[in-house]
Design a protein around this motif. Structure first.
Motif, PDB file in Angstrom:
ATOM      1  N   ALA A  23      37.172  26.488  41.045  1.00 15.74           N
ATOM      2  CA  ALA A  23      36.839  25.718  42.004  1.00 15.74           C
ATOM      3  C   ALA A  23      35.811  26.583  42.835  1.00 15.74           C
ATOM      4  CB  ALA A  23      38.103  25.453  42.964  1.00 15.74           C
ATOM      5  N   PHE A  24      35.968  27.876  42.852  1.00 17.91           N
ATOM      6  CA  PHE A  24      34.992  28.601  43.558  1.00 17.91           C
ATOM      7  C   PHE A  24      33.586  28.510  43.094  1.00 17.91           C
ATOM      8  CE2 PHE A  24      32.805  32.847  44.008  1.00 17.91           C
ATOM      9  CZ  PHE A  24      32.779  32.835  45.531  1.00 17.91           C
ATOM     10  N   THR A  25      33.570  28.576  41.720  1.00 20.47           N
ATOM     11  CA  THR A  25      32.340  28.644  40.752  1.00 20.47           C
ATOM     12  C   THR A  25      31.574  27.084  40.928  1.00 20.47           C
ATOM     13  OG1 THR A  25      33.067  29.941  38.892  1.00 20.47           O
ATOM     14  CG2 THR A  25      31.440  28.272  38.584  1.00 20.47           C
ATOM     15  N   LYS A  26      32.430  26.063  41.171  1.00 19.74           N
ATOM     16  CA  LYS A  26      32.234  24.729  41.217  1.00 19.74           C
ATOM     17  C   LYS A  26      31.286  24.481  42.850  1.00 19.74           C
ATOM     18  CE  LYS A  26      33.291  19.744  41.450  1.00 19.74           C
ATOM     19  NZ  LYS A  26      32.510  19.593  42.952  1.00 19.74           N
ATOM     20  N   ARG A  27      31.976  25.110  43.799  1.00 19.48           N
ATOM     21  CA  ARG A  27      31.475  25.241  45.084  1.00 19.48           C
ATOM     22  C   ARG A  27      30.141  25.927  44.996  1.00 19.48           C
ATOM     23  NH1 ARG A  27      35.109  28.314  48.941  1.00 19.48           N
ATOM     24  NH2 ARG A  27      33.508  30.165  48.932  1.00 19.48           N
ATOM     25  N   LEU A  28      30.022  27.162  44.549  1.00 16.53           N
ATOM     26  CA  LEU A  28      28.843  27.854  44.370  1.00 16.53           C
ATOM     27  C   LEU A  28      27.714  26.974  43.890  1.00 16.53           C
ATOM     28  CD1 LEU A  28      30.119  31.353  43.259  1.00 16.53           C
ATOM     29  CD2 LEU A  28      28.889  30.756  45.382  1.00 16.53           C
ATOM     30  N   ARG A  29      28.039  26.196  42.948  1.00 20.71           N
ATOM     31  CA  ARG A  29      26.975  25.178  42.139  1.00 20.71           C
ATOM     32  C   ARG A  29      26.610  24.226  42.973  1.00 20.71           C
ATOM     33  NH1 ARG A  29      29.305  25.654  37.416  1.00 20.71           N
ATOM     34  NH2 ARG A  29      27.843  27.092  36.743  1.00 20.71           N
ATOM     35  N   ASP A  30      27.597  23.854  43.676  1.00 15.88           N
ATOM     36  CA  ASP A  30      27.278  22.516  44.595  1.00 15.88           C
ATOM     37  C   ASP A  30      26.276  22.950  45.687  1.00 15.88           C
ATOM     38  OD1 ASP A  30      28.816  20.902  42.967  1.00 15.88           O
ATOM     39  OD2 ASP A  30      30.622  21.068  44.260  1.00 15.88           O
ATOM     40  N   GLU A  31      26.513  24.314  46.200  1.00 15.95           N
ATOM     41  CA  GLU A  31      25.613  24.687  47.435  1.00 15.95           C
ATOM     42  C   GLU A  31      24.393  25.302  46.927  1.00 15.95           C
ATOM     43  OE1 GLU A  31      28.205  27.893  48.881  1.00 15.95           O
ATOM     44  OE2 GLU A  31      29.636  26.370  50.007  1.00 15.95           O
ATOM     45  N   ARG A  33      23.830  27.866  44.883  1.00 17.08           N
ATOM     46  CA  ARG A  33      23.751  29.386  45.103  1.00 17.08           C
ATOM     47  C   ARG A  33      24.032  30.065  43.496  1.00 17.08           C
ATOM     48  NH1 ARG A  33      28.504  31.100  48.964  1.00 17.08           N
ATOM     49  NH2 ARG A  33      27.565  33.173  48.399  1.00 17.08           N
ATOM     50  N   LEU A  34      24.206  29.095  42.545  1.00 18.14           N
ATOM     51  CA  LEU A  34      24.324  29.601  41.396  1.00 18.14           C
ATOM     52  C   LEU A  34      23.374  29.280  40.232  1.00 18.14           C
ATOM     53  CD1 LEU A  34      26.624  31.276  39.750  1.00 18.14           C
ATOM     54  CD2 LEU A  34      27.544  29.071  38.999  1.00 18.14           C
ATOM     55  N   PRO A  35      22.454  30.042  39.954  1.00 19.28           N
ATOM     56  CA  PRO A  35      21.462  29.652  39.077  1.00 19.28           C
ATOM     57  C   PRO A  35      21.967  29.188  37.749  1.00 19.28           C
ATOM     58  CG  PRO A  35      21.305  32.015  39.206  1.00 19.28           C
ATOM     59  CD  PRO A  35      22.573  31.507  40.057  1.00 19.28           C
ATOM     60  N   GLY A  36      21.120  28.415  37.221  1.00 18.67           N
ATOM     61  CA  GLY A  36      21.367  28.089  35.820  1.00 18.67           C
ATOM     62  C   GLY A  36      21.677  26.654  35.737  1.00 18.67           C
ATOM     63  N   ARG A 109      35.878  36.660  37.349  1.00 24.69           N
ATOM     64  CA  ARG A 109      34.964  37.574  37.957  1.00 24.69           C
ATOM     65  C   ARG A 109      34.287  37.591  39.214  1.00 24.69           C
ATOM     66  NH1 ARG A 109      32.079  42.393  36.032  1.00 24.69           N
ATOM     67  NH2 ARG A 109      30.278  42.914  37.080  1.00 24.69           N
ATOM     68  N   ARG A 110      33.599  36.379  39.409  1.00 18.40           N
ATOM     69  CA  ARG A 110      33.294  35.923  40.600  1.00 18.40           C
ATOM     70  C   ARG A 110      34.075  35.646  41.780  1.00 18.40           C
ATOM     71  NH1 ARG A 110      30.463  31.689  37.402  1.00 18.40           N
ATOM     72  NH2 ARG A 110      28.465  32.329  36.645  1.00 18.40           N
ATOM     73  N   TRP A 111      35.118  35.161  41.382  1.00 15.86           N
ATOM     74  CA  TRP A 111      36.396  34.874  42.467  1.00 15.86           C
ATOM     75  C   TRP A 111      36.658  36.081  42.812  1.00 15.86           C
ATOM     76  CZ3 TRP A 111      41.840  35.251  41.228  1.00 15.86           C
ATOM     77  CH2 TRP A 111      42.389  34.695  42.390  1.00 15.86           C
ATOM     78  N   ARG A 112      37.015  36.940  42.285  1.00  9.84           N
ATOM     79  CA  ARG A 112      37.701  38.306  42.496  1.00  9.84           C
ATOM     80  C   ARG A 112      36.635  39.144  43.426  1.00  9.84           C
ATOM     81  NH1 ARG A 112      42.289  39.946  39.535  1.00  9.84           N
ATOM     82  NH2 ARG A 112      42.737  38.469  38.005  1.00  9.84           N
ATOM     83  N   LEU A 113      35.353  39.357  42.934  1.00 11.55           N
ATOM     84  CA  LEU A 113      34.367  40.039  43.938  1.00 11.55           C
ATOM     85  C   LEU A 113      33.959  39.380  44.914  1.00 11.55           C
ATOM     86  CD1 LEU A 113      31.575  40.999  41.014  1.00 11.55           C
ATOM     87  CD2 LEU A 113      33.089  42.373  42.378  1.00 11.55           C
ATOM     88  N   ALA A 114      34.145  37.957  45.481  1.00  4.50           N
ATOM     89  CA  ALA A 114      33.705  37.305  46.429  1.00  4.50           C
ATOM     90  C   ALA A 114      35.096  37.419  47.465  1.00  4.50           C
ATOM     91  CB  ALA A 114      33.696  35.744  46.272  1.00  4.50           C
ATOM     92  N   GLY A 115      36.305  37.758  46.857  1.00  7.31           N
ATOM     93  CA  GLY A 115      37.365  37.788  47.556  1.00  7.31           C
ATOM     94  C   GLY A 115      37.287  39.160  48.068  1.00  7.31           C
ATOM     95  N   PHE A 116      37.120  40.244  47.332  1.00  7.83           N
ATOM     96  CA  PHE A 116      36.813  41.776  47.603  1.00  7.83           C
ATOM     97  C   PHE A 116      35.916  41.712  48.956  1.00  7.83           C
ATOM     98  CE2 PHE A 116      34.154  45.583  46.789  1.00  7.83           C
ATOM     99  CZ  PHE A 116      35.177  46.287  47.425  1.00  7.83           C
ATOM    100  N   MET A 122      31.930  41.938  53.926  1.00  9.04           N
ATOM    101  CA  MET A 122      30.619  41.966  53.354  1.00  9.04           C
ATOM    102  C   MET A 122      30.388  40.488  52.630  1.00  9.04           C
ATOM    103  SD  MET A 122      30.438  45.673  51.518  1.00  9.04           S
ATOM    104  CE  MET A 122      28.749  45.867  51.548  1.00  9.04           C
ATOM    105  N   GLU A 123      29.248  40.235  52.006  1.00 10.44           N
ATOM    106  CA  GLU A 123      29.159  39.175  51.412  1.00 10.44           C
ATOM    107  C   GLU A 123      28.855  39.344  50.049  1.00 10.44           C
ATOM    108  OE1 GLU A 123      25.236  35.858  51.914  1.00 10.44           O
ATOM    109  OE2 GLU A 123      25.062  37.820  52.839  1.00 10.44           O
ATOM    110  N   TYR A 124      29.341  37.951  49.274  1.00 11.39           N
ATOM    111  CA  TYR A 124      28.918  37.867  47.763  1.00 11.39           C
ATOM    112  C   TYR A 124      27.716  36.973  47.631  1.00 11.39           C
ATOM    113  CZ  TYR A 124      29.665  36.964  42.926  1.00 11.39           C
ATOM    114  OH  TYR A 124      29.486  36.724  41.609  1.00 11.39           O
ATOM    115  N   VAL A 125      26.882  37.371  46.776  1.00 13.45           N
ATOM    116  CA  VAL A 125      26.004  36.782  46.333  1.00 13.45           C
ATOM    117  C   VAL A 125      25.905  36.769  44.663  1.00 13.45           C
ATOM    118  CG1 VAL A 125      23.316  36.283  46.442  1.00 13.45           C
ATOM    119  CG2 VAL A 125      24.544  37.233  48.359  1.00 13.45           C
ATOM    120  N   PRO A 126      26.124  35.511  44.026  1.00 12.52           N
ATOM    121  CA  PRO A 126      26.197  35.500  42.610  1.00 12.52           C
ATOM    122  C   PRO A 126      25.155  36.067  41.972  1.00 12.52           C
ATOM    123  CG  PRO A 126      26.226  33.262  43.564  1.00 12.52           C
ATOM    124  CD  PRO A 126      26.286  34.321  44.671  1.00 12.52           C
TER     125      PRO A 126
END
Length: 392
Positions: A23-31, A33-36, A109-116, A122-126
């Motif tokens: 779900a977190f990856t989907k949100r990044l893609r919808d926003e 913020r995720l290249p590809g 990995r993205r989900w864990r780093l964003a939570g950390f 701080m802020e996570y940028v994929p």
């Protein structure tokens, strides 16, 4: 690290939650913020399966047409047709399963780093394509991408990320991977490179560039055992101002395995090992390095380049001449204005000679190597003749 929340790595160690990560990856893609391009990937897989399916149908039709002449051999020929097709389908399915598993690992990995990043303030940028940073590793190759960026803005801007780019020699393409810590400084400083000796390889420096030996500066104590320092010619005194004994001690104790570069108003620390990771121990070390250096960067903000022109206060400019060439009383400079002129400091900035180090000419190195090998070959060729002449 001073200025942000206490170090908290629990988000890196929680139990996997596949649904939350997806779900977190989907949100990044919808926003955005995720290249590809996920659609292009899906279309590629569909095309591969359709292509194999089309080949299979063509082979079946061909087998039906040939069955009249083949008769008893139809089954054998059919098996020969089916075998490569089955291998192809099996390979595609295996690749698809491996790809899906890799995607789940990346999503987790993205989900864990964003939570950390959230837990430490701080802020996570994929990912960032072509990151606009002036460091030496950011202007090389093609397909330049910084990924898994963890970024903070207090007490000053700090960014930790992984960086990759591709280089090609015309025949082969190689992906080069780095990790970096970027710290924003208060003022632009001279271009200075600290080449760590601990990570040097067989051919010397680990960095993707080299600088003229005439720009090397030897510092006191054991610093030269850990780093080779390069600074622009004429800026040796400025480098000594920046790298006081206490600053040198911090670099030796905390960052001796990292290459460092000061360029414009940035301090970069480079590593070939991954720094933005899901390993809590690695993050604890990264935070300790940043914290130790942040304590000493405030004094760098007071540095000024004496080569920069000084803008005098308006009151300190000599008054317009009155009748007979004497200054007019109304425009005479005051004592306070004269003192202000004497105390005026250069503005923040670096004069042109100090902004960039001079790169070493690689052709000179090649010429020296070829000369050494050529001389060695000449000696080996002439030596037998000389020995023969002596023997006679």
């Amino acid at each position: 690290m001073a200025g942000i929340r206490p170090f908290d790595a629990r988000a890196l160690q929680v139990a996997p939650d596949r649904a939350a990560a997806k779900a977190f990856t989907k949100r990044l893609r919808d926003e955005g913020r995720l290249p590809g391009n996920t659609t292009a990937t899906i279309v590629g897989w569909v095309f591969a399966f359709v292509f194999l399916g089309g080949i299979g149908i063509a082979l079946v039709v061909l087998l039906i047409v040939l069955s009249t002449w083949l008769r008893e051999g139809t089954l054998v020929v059919g098996l020969l047709f089916a075998l490569p097709l089955l291998i192809g389908v099996g390979g595609l399915i295996a690749a698809l399963l491996v790809g899906l598993r890799g995607q789940r690992i990346v999503e987790d990995r993205r989900w864990r780093l964003a939570g950390f990043a959230r837990d430490v303030g701080m802020e996570y940028v994929p990912a960032v394509q072509n990151p606009p940073l002036p460091g030496v590793i950011f202007g090389i190759g093609s397909s330049r991408t910084a990924s898994d960026i963890v970024r903070g803005r207090r007490p000053r801007f700090v960014e930790v990320g992984n960086h990759a780019y591709t280089v090609s020699d015309g025949k082969n393409t190689t992906t080069v991977r780095w990790s970096y810590i970027a710290i924003k400084l208060d003022v632009p400083l001279p271009h200075i490179v600290l080449d760590a000796t601990a990570n040097n390889g067989m051919f010397g420096s680990n960095l993707p560039a080299s600088w003229g030996r005439g720009q090397r500066l030897s510092l006191e104590g054991d610093f030269d055992k850990h780093f080779t320092l390069y600074c622009p010619r004429g800026y040796e005194r400025d480098a000594l101002y920046l790298f006081t004994p206490d600053v040198m001690a911090r670099f030796i104790d905390s960052a001796s395995v990292l290459d460092a570069e000061i360029v414009d108003d940035w301090l970069f620390l480079y590593s070939r090992d991954e720094l933005s990771t899901i390993d809590p121990a690695r993050w604890a070390w990264v935070f300790s390095v940043i914290s130790v250096l942040l304590d000493k960067l405030d004094q760098w903000g007071r540095w000024r380049d004496d080569r920069m022109p000084v803008a005098l206060p308006p009151a300190a400019v000599p008054a317009a001449a009155g009748p007979g060439g004497a200054p007019s009383a109304a425009g005479a400079p005051t004592v306070a204005a004269a003192q202000a002129a004497l105390l005026a400091r250069p503005p923040a900035g670096v004069a042109v000679p100090g902004r960039r180090l001079r790169r070493a000419n690689p052709w000179i190195v090649v010429a020296i190597v070829l000369g050494v090998f050529g001389l060695g070959g000449l000696v080996l060729a002439v030596a037998p003749l000389l020995l023969l002449m002596v023997a006679r």
